[in-house]
Design a protein around this motif. Sequence first.
Motif, PDB file in Angstrom:
ATOM      1  N   GLU A 101       0.827  -1.179   0.000  1.00 30.20           N
ATOM      2  CA  GLU A 101       0.000   0.000   0.000  1.00 30.20           C
ATOM      3  C   GLU A 101       0.873   1.246   0.000  1.00 30.20           C
ATOM      4  N   ALA A 102       0.471   2.232  -0.752  1.00 23.28           N
ATOM      5  CA  ALA A 102       1.215   3.484  -0.799  1.00 23.28           C
ATOM      6  C   ALA A 102       1.064   4.277   0.493  1.00 23.28           C
ATOM      7  N   PHE A 103      -0.122   4.233   1.095  1.00 21.21           N
ATOM      8  CA  PHE A 103      -0.402   4.978   2.327  1.00 21.21           C
ATOM      9  C   PHE A 103      -1.074   4.038   3.338  1.00 21.21           C
ATOM     10  N   PRO A 104      -0.275   3.218   4.028  1.00 18.86           N
ATOM     11  CA  PRO A 104      -0.876   2.200   4.899  1.00 18.86           C
ATOM     12  C   PRO A 104      -1.636   2.756   6.102  1.00 18.86           C
ATOM     13  N   HIS A 105      -1.395   4.002   6.478  1.00 22.52           N
ATOM     14  CA  HIS A 105      -2.070   4.558   7.646  1.00 22.52           C
ATOM     15  C   HIS A 105      -3.128   5.598   7.298  1.00 22.52           C
ATOM     16  N   VAL A 106      -3.603   5.583   6.072  1.00 20.83           N
ATOM     17  CA  VAL A 106      -4.658   6.513   5.683  1.00 20.83           C
ATOM     18  C   VAL A 106      -6.001   5.869   6.004  1.00 20.83           C
ATOM     19  N   VAL A 107      -6.754   6.557   6.826  1.00 22.00           N
ATOM     20  CA  VAL A 107      -8.065   6.062   7.232  1.00 22.00           C
ATOM     21  C   VAL A 107      -9.050   7.219   7.111  1.00 22.00           C
ATOM     22  N   LEU A 108     -10.126   6.988   6.403  1.00 22.11           N
ATOM     23  CA  LEU A 108     -11.168   8.005   6.312  1.00 22.11           C
ATOM     24  C   LEU A 108     -12.095   7.857   7.514  1.00 22.11           C
ATOM     25  N   VAL A 109     -12.280   8.950   8.217  1.00 20.03           N
ATOM     26  CA  VAL A 109     -13.108   8.933   9.422  1.00 20.03           C
ATOM     27  C   VAL A 109     -14.157  10.032   9.304  1.00 20.03           C
ATOM     28  N   ASP A 110     -15.398   9.631   9.331  1.00 17.86           N
ATOM     29  CA  ASP A 110     -16.483  10.608   9.319  1.00 17.86           C
ATOM     30  C   ASP A 110     -16.814  10.956  10.774  1.00 17.86           C
ATOM     31  N   ALA A 111     -15.912  11.712  11.375  1.00 16.77           N
ATOM     32  CA  ALA A 111     -16.022  12.043  12.794  1.00 16.77           C
ATOM     33  C   ALA A 111     -17.283  12.845  13.093  1.00 16.77           C
ATOM     34  N   GLU A 112     -17.658  13.699  12.195  1.00 15.53           N
ATOM     35  CA  GLU A 112     -18.860  14.515  12.414  1.00 15.53           C
ATOM     36  C   GLU A 112     -20.101  13.636  12.493  1.00 15.53           C
ATOM     37  N   ARG A 113     -20.194  12.641  11.607  1.00 12.70           N
ATOM     38  CA  ARG A 113     -21.342  11.732  11.622  1.00 12.70           C
ATOM     39  C   ARG A 113     -21.377  10.944  12.930  1.00 12.70           C
ATOM     40  N   ILE A 114     -20.226  10.421  13.342  1.00 15.18           N
ATOM     41  CA  ILE A 114     -20.160   9.640  14.573  1.00 15.18           C
ATOM     42  C   ILE A 114     -20.559  10.507  15.769  1.00 15.18           C
ATOM     43  N   ALA A 115     -20.039  11.706  15.830  1.00 13.87           N
ATOM     44  CA  ALA A 115     -20.365  12.611  16.936  1.00 13.87           C
ATOM     45  C   ALA A 115     -21.859  12.952  16.950  1.00 13.87           C
ATOM     46  N   LYS A 116     -22.427  13.170  15.779  1.00 13.93           N
ATOM     47  CA  LYS A 116     -23.865  13.467  15.715  1.00 13.93           C
ATOM     48  C   LYS A 116     -24.694  12.266  16.153  1.00 13.93           C
ATOM     49  N   GLU A 117     -24.237  11.045  15.785  1.00 14.03           N
ATOM     50  CA  GLU A 117     -24.936   9.839  16.235  1.00 14.03           C
ATOM     51  C   GLU A 117     -24.933   9.747  17.754  1.00 14.03           C
ATOM     52  N   MET A 118     -23.880  10.273  18.360  1.00 14.17           N
ATOM     53  CA  MET A 118     -23.769  10.287  19.818  1.00 14.17           C
ATOM     54  C   MET A 118     -24.539  11.456  20.426  1.00 14.17           C
ATOM     55  N   ARG A 119     -25.113  12.292  19.578  1.00 14.39           N
ATOM     56  CA  ARG A 119     -25.807  13.510  19.990  1.00 14.39           C
ATOM     57  C   ARG A 119     -24.851  14.489  20.674  1.00 14.39           C
ATOM     58  N   SER A 120     -23.641  14.527  20.135  1.00 15.51           N
ATOM     59  CA  SER A 120     -22.619  15.425  20.684  1.00 15.51           C
ATOM     60  C   SER A 120     -21.687  15.864  19.561  1.00 15.51           C
ATOM     61  N   ALA A 121     -22.157  16.780  18.744  1.00 16.85           N
ATOM     62  CA  ALA A 121     -21.372  17.227  17.586  1.00 16.85           C
ATOM     63  C   ALA A 121     -20.003  17.766  17.994  1.00 16.85           C
ATOM     64  N   ARG A 122     -19.883  18.246  19.210  1.00 13.72           N
ATOM     65  CA  ARG A 122     -18.605  18.801  19.672  1.00 13.72           C
ATOM     66  C   ARG A 122     -17.569  17.709  19.955  1.00 13.72           C
ATOM     67  N   SER A 123     -17.969  16.455  19.958  1.00 12.82           N
ATOM     68  CA  SER A 123     -17.055  15.353  20.244  1.00 12.82           C
ATOM     69  C   SER A 123     -16.264  14.887  19.021  1.00 12.82           C
ATOM     70  N   SER A 124     -16.465  15.517  17.891  1.00 17.05           N
ATOM     71  CA  SER A 124     -15.809  15.032  16.666  1.00 17.05           C
ATOM     72  C   SER A 124     -14.287  15.040  16.776  1.00 17.05           C
ATOM     73  N   ASN A 125     -13.718  16.017  17.465  1.00 18.57           N
ATOM     74  CA  ASN A 125     -12.262  16.042  17.624  1.00 18.57           C
ATOM     75  C   ASN A 125     -11.768  14.865  18.450  1.00 18.57           C
ATOM     76  N   ILE A 126     -12.539  14.451  19.427  1.00 18.23           N
ATOM     77  CA  ILE A 126     -12.146  13.310  20.260  1.00 18.23           C
ATOM     78  C   ILE A 126     -12.274  12.016  19.460  1.00 18.23           C
ATOM     79  N   VAL A 127     -13.253  11.935  18.578  1.00 24.56           N
ATOM     80  CA  VAL A 127     -13.363  10.783  17.675  1.00 24.56           C
ATOM     81  C   VAL A 127     -12.095  10.698  16.825  1.00 24.56           C
ATOM     82  N   LEU A 128     -11.657  11.824  16.293  1.00 27.33           N
ATOM     83  CA  LEU A 128     -10.431  11.839  15.481  1.00 27.33           C
ATOM     84  C   LEU A 128      -9.208  11.477  16.312  1.00 27.33           C
ATOM     85  N   LEU A 129      -9.154  11.951  17.546  1.00 26.85           N
ATOM     86  CA  LEU A 129      -8.048  11.583  18.426  1.00 26.85           C
ATOM     87  C   LEU A 129      -8.020  10.072  18.628  1.00 26.85           C
ATOM     88  N   GLY A 130      -9.173   9.486  18.839  1.00 28.45           N
ATOM     89  CA  GLY A 130      -9.251   8.032  18.997  1.00 28.45           C
ATOM     90  C   GLY A 130      -8.744   7.300  17.777  1.00 28.45           C
TER      91      GLY A 130
END
Length: 76
Positions: free
Chosen positions: A1-30
């Motif tokens: 693979e050219a970019f073995p650590h490339v991962v697409l993360v829809d952090a905003e969607r995950i945070a909204k599913e949690m009913r906490s749109a402000r948590s998107s940065n923590i999703v990305l940190l994870g």
Amino acid sequence: EAFPHVVLVDAERIAKEMRSARSSNIVLLGAASAFLPLDAPAFEAAIGKVFGRKGEAVAAQNIDAFRRGRALTVKA
């Protein structure tokens, strides 16, 4: 693979599913944590300390956001 650590993360969607749109940065940190030299418990302890001042529920919600993000990049 050219970019073995490339991962697409829809952090905003995950945070909204949690009913906490402000948590998107923590999703990305994870998601990024799998590639950093600290283990998950160290991250969770730090998140608990930082957000614990805002209450136990806020700390727990952010730890959950971290775990959801991490689950996207850590293979079981």
